[in-house]
Design an enzyme around this catalytic site. Structure first.
Site, PDB file in Angstrom:
ATOM      1  N   HIS A  96      37.528  46.104  50.472  1.00 13.84           N
ATOM      2  CA  HIS A  96      37.483  47.026  51.615  1.00 13.84           C
ATOM      3  C   HIS A  96      37.846  46.340  52.927  1.00 13.84           C
ATOM      4  O   HIS A  96      37.728  46.946  53.978  1.00 13.84           O
ATOM      5  CB  HIS A  96      36.070  47.620  51.728  1.00 13.84           C
ATOM      6  CG  HIS A  96      35.014  46.567  51.901  1.00 13.84           C
ATOM      7  ND1 HIS A  96      34.521  45.821  50.866  1.00 13.84           N
ATOM      8  CD2 HIS A  96      34.381  46.103  53.005  1.00 13.84           C
ATOM      9  CE1 HIS A  96      33.640  44.952  51.312  1.00 13.84           C
ATOM     10  NE2 HIS A  96      33.537  45.092  52.613  1.00 13.84           N
TER      11      HIS A  96
ATOM     12  N   SER B  84      29.554  42.642  49.922  1.00 13.87           N
ATOM     13  CA  SER B  84      29.307  44.040  49.502  1.00 13.87           C
ATOM     14  C   SER B  84      30.098  44.369  48.242  1.00 13.87           C
ATOM     15  O   SER B  84      29.629  45.136  47.402  1.00 13.87           O
ATOM     16  CB  SER B  84      29.716  45.048  50.567  1.00 13.87           C
ATOM     17  OG  SER B  84      29.350  44.626  51.800  1.00 13.87           O
TER      18      SER B  84
ATOM     19  N   CYS C 282      36.337  43.894  58.157  1.00  8.71           N
ATOM     20  CA  CYS C 282      34.909  43.934  57.778  1.00  8.71           C
ATOM     21  C   CYS C 282      34.098  42.763  58.331  1.00  8.71           C
ATOM     22  O   CYS C 282      33.178  42.985  59.105  1.00  8.71           O
ATOM     23  CB  CYS C 282      34.688  44.022  56.273  1.00  8.71           C
ATOM     24  SG  CYS C 282      32.917  43.966  55.903  1.00  8.71           S
TER      25      CYS C 282
ATOM     26  N   CYS D 227      34.237  40.259  50.036  1.00 11.38           N
ATOM     27  CA  CYS D 227      33.016  40.364  50.833  1.00 11.38           C
ATOM     28  C   CYS D 227      31.823  40.497  49.897  1.00 11.38           C
ATOM     29  O   CYS D 227      31.958  40.971  48.768  1.00 11.38           O
ATOM     30  CB  CYS D 227      33.150  41.603  51.716  1.00 11.38           C
ATOM     31  SG  CYS D 227      31.711  41.965  52.718  1.00 11.38           S
TER      32      CYS D 227
ATOM     33  N   HIS E 107      28.031  42.927  45.581  1.00 10.72           N
ATOM     34  CA  HIS E 107      26.834  43.744  45.316  1.00 10.72           C
ATOM     35  C   HIS E 107      27.173  44.910  44.393  1.00 10.72           C
ATOM     36  O   HIS E 107      26.427  45.229  43.477  1.00 10.72           O
ATOM     37  CB  HIS E 107      26.282  44.334  46.622  1.00 10.72           C
ATOM     38  CG  HIS E 107      25.521  43.357  47.473  1.00 10.72           C
ATOM     39  ND1 HIS E 107      24.555  42.524  46.993  1.00 10.72           N
ATOM     40  CD2 HIS E 107      25.585  43.102  48.799  1.00 10.72           C
ATOM     41  CE1 HIS E 107      24.050  41.799  47.977  1.00 10.72           C
ATOM     42  NE2 HIS E 107      24.669  42.132  49.085  1.00 10.72           N
TER      43      HIS E 107
END
Ligand code: COD
Ligand code: ZN
Length: 362
Positions: free
Chosen positions: A59, A40, A162, A38, A43
């Site tokens: 996650h 995130s 997610c 993902c 990031h």
């Protein structure tokens, strides 16, 4: 077990043998079968958001229960499960209020003291968002484990953890998009495509998709977009005005993570429209908005964390929608990687090559 460990930001993760502590009371150990990559994760690999290294990222997960700690009756070894990430203490103001995505446990809460669970010699390794999915196993509280029906593939289950939760939740739980609406979706990645298909599902009449890559806009059409704007050479705000007869969008979702595109989402709204900030902008970034115009136009700007999801309530309904053929989830999986290919999976995400890449395990 083997895990992909991030020792230094922007450096390749190291896939190596590490030690995972056994589950304690109230916890579940899960053998990971599929883990989505993902933005995130990217990031936190790329920028300073406060996560402490060394760290195992990932996650968005589904797997099989491998062991349970004392007092866990909800699942047994062998059960197939989807995992929610983060904390749900069940006792704080927000959990009691039915907003577990805002859970704020006290600093001395036992669920925060569980970490680190992964060790390399005498060095603790953190687990991203209390999961750490780029590894063969993880340990999570039983409250974060949701049953995955036998007929739903692990890869689909992982996405529900997610990409679907965040995108579907932004539309259904946060904005509560009304049938017949015009919905602008900025960013057509793994999460944005789920914003698009959720908007279509709840009866949006027009769905305007924005990306800077034509391959992503192709996906957007497959997931229900009725109009596409390539922001690399088109002006989003004026195109949205033109497409809506000067009116503007009822809802605008920012699923990219830039302050500028959040401003564009807001500026594309009709009077009384709602802009929804899904993306995590860089730490310290600020918006420039005209407050007088905001007042005069009754526009709304709102944030949503993890799609305002209550996993125990929302994961089963998203899984049911998939089983009923109303959510396209297999179609999101565009490439699979082994754990040792994790750095290539990050490169493919950054290069915009995939709708969703997944790390898969035997
Ligand atoms: N204009 C239009 N599109 C753009 C631009 C731009 N200037 N820049 C990039 N894009 C496109 C990319 O081409 C890509 O298609 C898309 O934006 C981003 O997609 P992905 O697949 O790289 O990223 P996702 O979908 O996995 O994640 C996007 C988020 C914004 C959701 C993510 O970055 C994030 O901020 N997540 C935190 C929010 C949250 O609640 N998270 C819960 C756990 S993720
Ligand atoms: Zn995510």
């Amino acid at each position: 077990m083997k895990a992909a460990v991030l020792y230094e930001r922007r450096a390749p993760m190291v896939v190596e043998e590490v030690e995972l502590k056994p589950p304690v009371a109230g916890e579940v150990r899960v053998r990971i079968m599929a883990a989505g990559v993902c933005h995130s994760d990217y990031h936190h690999w790329n920028s300073e958001y406060g996560s402490i290294l060394p760290l195992v990222l990932g996650h968005e997960v589904a797997g099989v229960v491998d062991a349970v700690g004392d007092g866990v009756a909800k699942v047994r070894p062998g059960d197939r499960v989807v995992l929610a990430f983060g904390h749900r203490c069940g006792e704080c103001f927000y959990c009691l209020k039915g907003e577990p995505y805002l859970c704020a446990p006290p600093a001395d809460a036992p669920l925060l003291k569980r970490f680190p669970r992964i060790w390399k010699g005498d060095r603790g390794i953190n687990s991203f968002l209390a999961v750490g999915a780029f590894a063969q196993y993880t340990i999570v509280p039983a409250t974060n484990v949701i049953p995955l029906p036998e007929d739903v593939p692990f890869e689909v289950g992982a996405l529900v953890g997610c990409a679907v939760a965040t995108g579907f939740g932004a539309v259904v739980n946060a904005a509560k998009v009304q049938p017949g609406s015009t919905v602008l979706v900025m960013g057509c990645g793994g999460v944005g495509l789920n914003v698009i298909q959720a908007a279509a599902l709840v009866g949006a009449a027009r769905i305007i998709a924005v990306d800077i890559r034509d391959n992503k806009l192709k996906y957007a059409e497959q997931f229900g977009a009725t109009h596409c704007i390539n922001a690399s050479h088109e002006d989003v705000v004026s195109r949205v005005r033109a497409l809506t007869g000067g009116f503007g969008a009822d809802y605008a979702f920012e699923v990219i993570s830039h302050p500028k595109t959040i401003e564009h989402a807001y500026e594309s709204l009709r009077k009384g429209g709602v802009a929804v900030v899904v993306g995590m902008a860089p730490v310290g970034a600020m918006l420039t908005l005209d407050p007088l115009a905001m007042m005069r136009t009754s526009r709304v700007i709102m944030g949503t964390a993890y799609g305002n999801i209550r996993p125990a309530v929302d994961f089963p309904r998203m899984l049911e929608l998939y089983r009923a053929g109303k959510l396209k989830l297999k179609e999101l999986v565009s490439r699979r990687f082994g754990l040792t290919e994790i750095n290539d999976a990050f490169r493919a995400l950054d290069a915009g090559e995939v709708a969703r890449g997944l790390v898969v395990f035997d």
